[in-house]
Design a protein around this motif. Structure first.
Motif, PDB file in Angstrom:
ATOM      1  N   HIS A  22      -2.982  -5.669   0.961  1.00  0.00           N
ATOM      2  CA  HIS A  22      -1.624  -5.296   1.341  1.00  0.00           C
ATOM      3  C   HIS A  22      -0.633  -5.589   0.233  1.00  0.00           C
ATOM      4  CE1 HIS A  22      -2.015  -5.213   6.019  1.00  0.00           C
ATOM      5  NE2 HIS A  22      -3.059  -4.674   5.429  1.00  0.00           N
ATOM      6  N   THR A  23      -0.873  -6.701  -0.504  1.00  0.00           N
ATOM      7  CA  THR A  23       0.051  -7.164  -1.542  1.00  0.00           C
ATOM      8  C   THR A  23      -0.690  -7.335  -2.857  1.00  0.00           C
ATOM      9  OG1 THR A  23       1.346  -8.373   0.103  1.00  0.00           O
ATOM     10  CG2 THR A  23       1.675  -8.957  -2.204  1.00  0.00           C
ATOM     11  N   LEU A  24      -0.175  -6.745  -3.921  1.00  0.00           N
ATOM     12  CA  LEU A  24      -0.741  -6.913  -5.263  1.00  0.00           C
ATOM     13  C   LEU A  24       0.411  -7.037  -6.246  1.00  0.00           C
ATOM     14  CD1 LEU A  24      -3.103  -7.002  -7.218  1.00  0.00           C
ATOM     15  CD2 LEU A  24      -3.082  -4.502  -7.278  1.00  0.00           C
ATOM     16  N   SER A  25       0.597  -8.253  -6.765  1.00  0.00           N
ATOM     17  CA  SER A  25       1.742  -8.482  -7.647  1.00  0.00           C
ATOM     18  C   SER A  25       1.505  -9.787  -8.426  1.00  0.00           C
ATOM     19  CB  SER A  25       3.006  -8.619  -6.803  1.00  0.00           C
ATOM     20  OG  SER A  25       4.140  -8.843  -7.571  1.00  0.00           O
ATOM     21  N   VAL A  26       1.697  -9.771  -9.738  1.00  0.00           N
ATOM     22  CA  VAL A  26       2.200  -8.709 -10.581  1.00  0.00           C
ATOM     23  C   VAL A  26       1.061  -8.281 -11.497  1.00  0.00           C
ATOM     24  CG1 VAL A  26       3.852  -8.175 -12.412  1.00  0.00           C
ATOM     25  CG2 VAL A  26       4.526  -9.689 -10.548  1.00  0.00           C
ATOM     26  N   VAL A  27       0.865  -6.966 -11.664  1.00  0.00           N
ATOM     27  CA  VAL A  27      -0.207  -6.417 -12.483  1.00  0.00           C
ATOM     28  C   VAL A  27       0.341  -6.010 -13.845  1.00  0.00           C
ATOM     29  CG1 VAL A  27      -1.911  -4.590 -12.678  1.00  0.00           C
ATOM     30  CG2 VAL A  27      -1.412  -5.583 -10.449  1.00  0.00           C
ATOM     31  N   ASP A  28      -0.367  -6.385 -14.904  1.00  0.00           N
ATOM     32  CA  ASP A  28       0.008  -5.998 -16.263  1.00  0.00           C
ATOM     33  C   ASP A  28      -0.573  -4.615 -16.562  1.00  0.00           C
ATOM     34  OD1 ASP A  28       0.474  -5.648 -18.940  1.00  0.00           O
ATOM     35  OD2 ASP A  28      -0.315  -7.591 -19.571  1.00  0.00           O
ATOM     36  N   GLY A  64      -5.774   4.897 -11.005  1.00  0.00           N
ATOM     37  CA  GLY A  64      -6.795   5.493 -10.155  1.00  0.00           C
ATOM     38  C   GLY A  64      -7.237   4.542  -9.058  1.00  0.00           C
ATOM     39  N   ASP A  65      -7.402   3.257  -9.415  1.00  0.00           N
ATOM     40  CA  ASP A  65      -7.797   2.258  -8.422  1.00  0.00           C
ATOM     41  C   ASP A  65      -6.693   2.038  -7.398  1.00  0.00           C
ATOM     42  OD1 ASP A  65     -10.305   1.811  -9.415  1.00  0.00           O
ATOM     43  OD2 ASP A  65      -9.766   0.051 -10.597  1.00  0.00           O
ATOM     44  N   LEU A  66      -5.446   1.956  -7.860  1.00  0.00           N
ATOM     45  CA  LEU A  66      -4.334   1.699  -6.954  1.00  0.00           C
ATOM     46  C   LEU A  66      -4.178   2.812  -5.927  1.00  0.00           C
ATOM     47  CD1 LEU A  66      -1.590   0.296  -9.372  1.00  0.00           C
ATOM     48  CD2 LEU A  66      -3.054  -0.979  -7.810  1.00  0.00           C
ATOM     49  N   LYS A  67      -4.422   4.038  -6.340  1.00  0.00           N
ATOM     50  CA  LYS A  67      -4.278   5.179  -5.427  1.00  0.00           C
ATOM     51  C   LYS A  67      -5.298   5.134  -4.301  1.00  0.00           C
ATOM     52  CE  LYS A  67      -3.776   9.178  -7.428  1.00  0.00           C
ATOM     53  NZ  LYS A  67      -3.999  10.278  -8.414  1.00  0.00           N
ATOM     54  N   MET A  68      -6.387   4.379  -4.506  1.00  0.00           N
ATOM     55  CA  MET A  68      -7.420   4.264  -3.487  1.00  0.00           C
ATOM     56  C   MET A  68      -7.102   3.188  -2.444  1.00  0.00           C
ATOM     57  SD  MET A  68      -9.673   6.539  -4.321  1.00  0.00           S
ATOM     58  CE  MET A  68     -11.146   6.033  -3.443  1.00  0.00           C
ATOM     59  N   LEU A  69      -6.108   2.366  -2.722  1.00  0.00           N
ATOM     60  CA  LEU A  69      -5.767   1.267  -1.813  1.00  0.00           C
ATOM     61  C   LEU A  69      -4.756   1.750  -0.780  1.00  0.00           C
ATOM     62  CD1 LEU A  69      -5.463  -1.587  -4.478  1.00  0.00           C
ATOM     63  CD2 LEU A  69      -7.424  -1.030  -3.034  1.00  0.00           C
ATOM     64  N   SER A  70      -5.251   2.336   0.278  1.00  0.00           N
ATOM     65  CA  SER A  70      -4.390   2.982   1.269  1.00  0.00           C
ATOM     66  C   SER A  70      -3.582   1.991   2.096  1.00  0.00           C
ATOM     67  CB  SER A  70      -5.233   3.850   2.209  1.00  0.00           C
ATOM     68  OG  SER A  70      -6.210   3.066   2.888  1.00  0.00           O
ATOM     69  N   GLN A  71      -4.004   0.703   2.140  1.00  0.00           N
ATOM     70  CA  GLN A  71      -3.282  -0.301   2.914  1.00  0.00           C
ATOM     71  C   GLN A  71      -2.209  -1.025   2.099  1.00  0.00           C
ATOM     72  OE1 GLN A  71      -3.820  -0.733   6.281  1.00  0.00           O
ATOM     73  NE2 GLN A  71      -5.123   1.064   5.973  1.00  0.00           N
ATOM     74  N   LEU A  72      -2.130  -0.741   0.796  1.00  0.00           N
ATOM     75  CA  LEU A  72      -1.212  -1.457  -0.081  1.00  0.00           C
ATOM     76  C   LEU A  72       0.246  -1.185   0.312  1.00  0.00           C
ATOM     77  CD1 LEU A  72      -1.553  -3.340  -2.523  1.00  0.00           C
ATOM     78  CD2 LEU A  72      -1.078  -1.387  -3.985  1.00  0.00           C
ATOM     79  N   ARG A  73       0.998  -2.272   0.511  1.00  0.00           N
ATOM     80  CA  ARG A  73       2.393  -2.157   0.919  1.00  0.00           C
ATOM     81  C   ARG A  73       3.353  -2.738  -0.113  1.00  0.00           C
ATOM     82  NH1 ARG A  73      -0.200   0.491   3.771  1.00  0.00           N
ATOM     83  NH2 ARG A  73      -0.198   0.671   6.034  1.00  0.00           N
ATOM     84  N   LYS A  74       2.902  -3.737  -0.858  1.00  0.00           N
ATOM     85  CA  LYS A  74       3.772  -4.403  -1.829  1.00  0.00           C
ATOM     86  C   LYS A  74       3.073  -4.408  -3.179  1.00  0.00           C
ATOM     87  CE  LYS A  74       5.487  -7.348   1.883  1.00  0.00           C
ATOM     88  NZ  LYS A  74       5.577  -8.727   2.421  1.00  0.00           N
ATOM     89  N   LEU A  75       3.729  -3.835  -4.173  1.00  0.00           N
ATOM     90  CA  LEU A  75       3.126  -3.686  -5.497  1.00  0.00           C
ATOM     91  C   LEU A  75       4.103  -4.130  -6.571  1.00  0.00           C
ATOM     92  CD1 LEU A  75       0.919  -2.585  -7.458  1.00  0.00           C
ATOM     93  CD2 LEU A  75       2.047  -0.350  -7.261  1.00  0.00           C
ATOM     94  N   GLY A  76       3.618  -4.942  -7.515  1.00  0.00           N
ATOM     95  CA  GLY A  76       4.419  -5.354  -8.660  1.00  0.00           C
ATOM     96  C   GLY A  76       3.701  -4.985  -9.940  1.00  0.00           C
ATOM     97  N   VAL A  77       4.394  -4.299 -10.849  1.00  0.00           N
ATOM     98  CA  VAL A  77       3.789  -3.840 -12.109  1.00  0.00           C
ATOM     99  C   VAL A  77       4.677  -4.277 -13.263  1.00  0.00           C
ATOM    100  CG1 VAL A  77       2.975  -1.867 -13.441  1.00  0.00           C
ATOM    101  CG2 VAL A  77       2.805  -1.835 -10.949  1.00  0.00           C
ATOM    102  N   SER A  78       4.078  -4.906 -14.274  1.00  0.00           N
ATOM    103  CA  SER A  78       4.805  -5.277 -15.485  1.00  0.00           C
ATOM    104  C   SER A  78       4.129  -4.614 -16.683  1.00  0.00           C
ATOM    105  CB  SER A  78       4.823  -6.800 -15.664  1.00  0.00           C
ATOM    106  OG  SER A  78       3.514  -7.275 -15.955  1.00  0.00           O
ATOM    107  N   GLY A  79       4.726  -4.771 -17.866  1.00  0.00           N
ATOM    108  CA  GLY A  79       4.117  -4.234 -19.076  1.00  0.00           C
ATOM    109  C   GLY A  79       4.142  -2.724 -19.172  1.00  0.00           C
TER     110      GLY A  79
END
Length: 517
Positions: free
Chosen positions: A326-332, A343-358
């Motif tokens: 549900h939560t993935l933060s913070v990804v470089d 491509g991997d993130l698009k497969m995570l249909s339950q993901l609600r909170k995402l943090g991306v850096s870099g």
């Protein structure tokens, strides 16, 4: 006498309210003994611990987290926990304000129950000072206080076979964890000191049923052990503000993982926070603050490139196997390989909170595709002095997004408008149609522009400026028809402050302006 009578009335009301509570809610109240008096508690920390303990249930469209959030709200309504008063000025609708246990009420309830020999719904043992728990028996939950003298003989004499949660404040010792703790569900080491790489090498074999693991603010930790992959029941992994910048390959084996919070403190933010003394005044730096700083400096200077550190973590390929995330933060994004990561993130249909850096000029085109479609909260950190228009457009297509945070060096940021309502729909059309909170964190000069029809449901605009002073220009605030609050943190010059005030005066909803230097 009047004050005494008033307190007696309050206690009587508290007792009556407690007696009317169901058993589960009573258990949650006694659970609060785990946290030391006057300590700060993050809402999410407590909610996710309760999820791991099995206190919440998933019913219909309501998730485990939704149910645990309701429990938290009920406890707060009883007055057992309160938002920390000295922090409320910094609080916002993103639930970042810390909480504190009302120990006056909690100790009253506990003492009253013990005096009348009423069966306690939850057993919590606390080790403090020279406490030895001479009976050798501990409850299902053990909290080790900062003041406890760390007696290995005493600890080994305790029966930990039925222990479900272990919380450590202060110094960590390797004998705190053993293979006797076979039913342990929660291991919370947030902020513990003396915890080093290697201390948890056998964690997967020792506590195989663990559901909650927090190494938050354990700054000496720079890597996770391979045995972590054996924790098949793990739901929450919090390694935020540690020195971990690379996730191990075994992370993809944690198929029940729901919340992964990672990311280190950036170099340019830790130095002001510890308030280093001027030259010739090093003796004024307290020992405790020095102990906190030294591990950070040693880890930092041993890293391959200080300048490339952007606060995120590198994730291995195959993270798409974590279907429950549900939560993935913070990804470089820069270190994780943009194309494969997306491509991997698009497969995570339950993901609600995402943090991306870099996010750099080199990898920015990759993000022209789309973010996980069900994302509710999104954090983006730009490693450049401009904001790619197509990334903002991609974020604007997220129909459920209610919180957006953008961090970067500075630049111009324009939010396009929309044409109004969809036919036959009660929701607003166009980009960012459901957004309620927008946070902008720029170190340099910045300009924000909102076009007519943009962010119709936005309630709070939060802007954090560079500590050295920067200029902020905001245009089109009147277009944010639902705006309730504008909060600016950092030095704002008089010219742009007056420009901001004039725009707010023209807004029909009269949003509140909060300025914090």
């Amino acid at each position: 006498m009047a004050k005494r009578d008033s307190m007696q009335s309050i206690f009587a009301l508290m007792r009556s309210s407690f007696e009317g509570c169901p058993q589960l809610l009573r258990r949650c109240i006694f659970y609060l003994r785990i946290f030391p008096e006057n300590s700060y508690i993050r809402r999410r920390r407590l909610v996710r611990r309760w999820m791991a303990e099995g206190y919440s249930k998933s019913i219909g469209s309501h998730s485990l987290e939704d149910d645990a959030e309701k429990l938290f709200d009920k406890i707060a309504a009883l007055g057992m926990i309160q938002q920390a008063q000295r922090m409320t000025a910094m609080a916002d609708v993103m639930r970042t304000a810390p909480w504190q246990v009302n120990y006056l009420f909690l100790e009253y309830i506990i003492s009253w129950q013990e005096e009348e020999k009423i069966f306690l719904p939850l057993e919590v043992s606390v080790l403090e000072g020279r406490c030895s728990l001479s009976t050798g028996r501990i409850g299902q939950h053990l909290s080790i206080g900062n003041s406890w003298e760390r007696d290995e003989f005493v600890f080994d004499s305790l029966d930990s076979s039925r222990l479900r949660s272990l919380t450590v404040y202060g110094g960590w010792r390797s004998f705190f964890i053993s293979n006797k703790m076979r039913v342990l569900r929660v291991l919370d080491l947030e902020g513990s000191s003396n915890l080093n790489d290697g201390d948890l090498d056998q964690i997967g074999e020792m506590v195989p049923h663990l559901k909650f693991l927090s190494l938050r603010r354990c700054t000496p930790i720079s890597q996770l052990p391979d045995s972590l992959g054996l924790l098949k029941q793990l739901q929450t992994l919090d390694i935020r503000y540690s020195s971990i910048v690379v996730l191990p390959k075994c992370i993809v084996n944690l198929r029940k993982l729901q919340h992964l919070s990672a990311g280190t403190v950036r170099w340019d933010s830790i130095i002001p926070d510890v308030s280093l003394p001027a030259a010739g005044q090093l003796s004024r730096l307290s020992r405790s603050r020095a102990r906190h700083l030294v591990p950070w400096l040693s880890k930092l200077f041993r890293s391959e490139s200080v300048s490339s550190h952007n606060g995120g973590v590198k994730v291995p390929g195959g993270i798409a196997t974590l279907k429950a995330l549900h939560t993935l933060s913070v990804v470089d994004a820069n270190a994780s390989g943009g194309g494969s990561l997306l491509g991997d993130l698009k497969m995570l249909s339950q993901l609600r909170k995402l943090g991306v850096s870099g996010i750099t000029e080199e990898n920015t085109r990759i993000w022209d595709l789309r973010f996980p479609p069900n994302t509710i909260k999104l954090s983006l950190e730009m490693a450049m002095d401009w904001i790619p228009r197509h990334i903002i457009q991609a974020a604007g297509k997220l129909q459920s997004l209610d919180t957006l945070r953008i961090k970067g060096i500075g630049g111009e940021l324009e939010f396009e408008g929309s044409g109004g309502l969809d036919e036959g729909s009660s929701s607003f059309a166009g980009p960012f149609g459901e957004l309620k909170v927008l946070q902008i964190d720029f170190r340099g000069d910045s300009s924000l522009r909102f076009e007519p029809g943009s962010m119709r449901k936005l309630e709070q605009l939060k802007v954090i400026l560079g500590r050295g002073g920067s200029r902020l220009r905001v245009d089109g605030i009147v277009c944010l028809i639902s705006l309730k609050q504008v909060w600016v943190k950092g030095p704002l010059d008089v010219e742009h402050r007056e420009q901001l005030v004039r725009q707010l005066d023209l807004h029909g909803g009269r949003p509140v302006l909060k300025l914090e230097e």
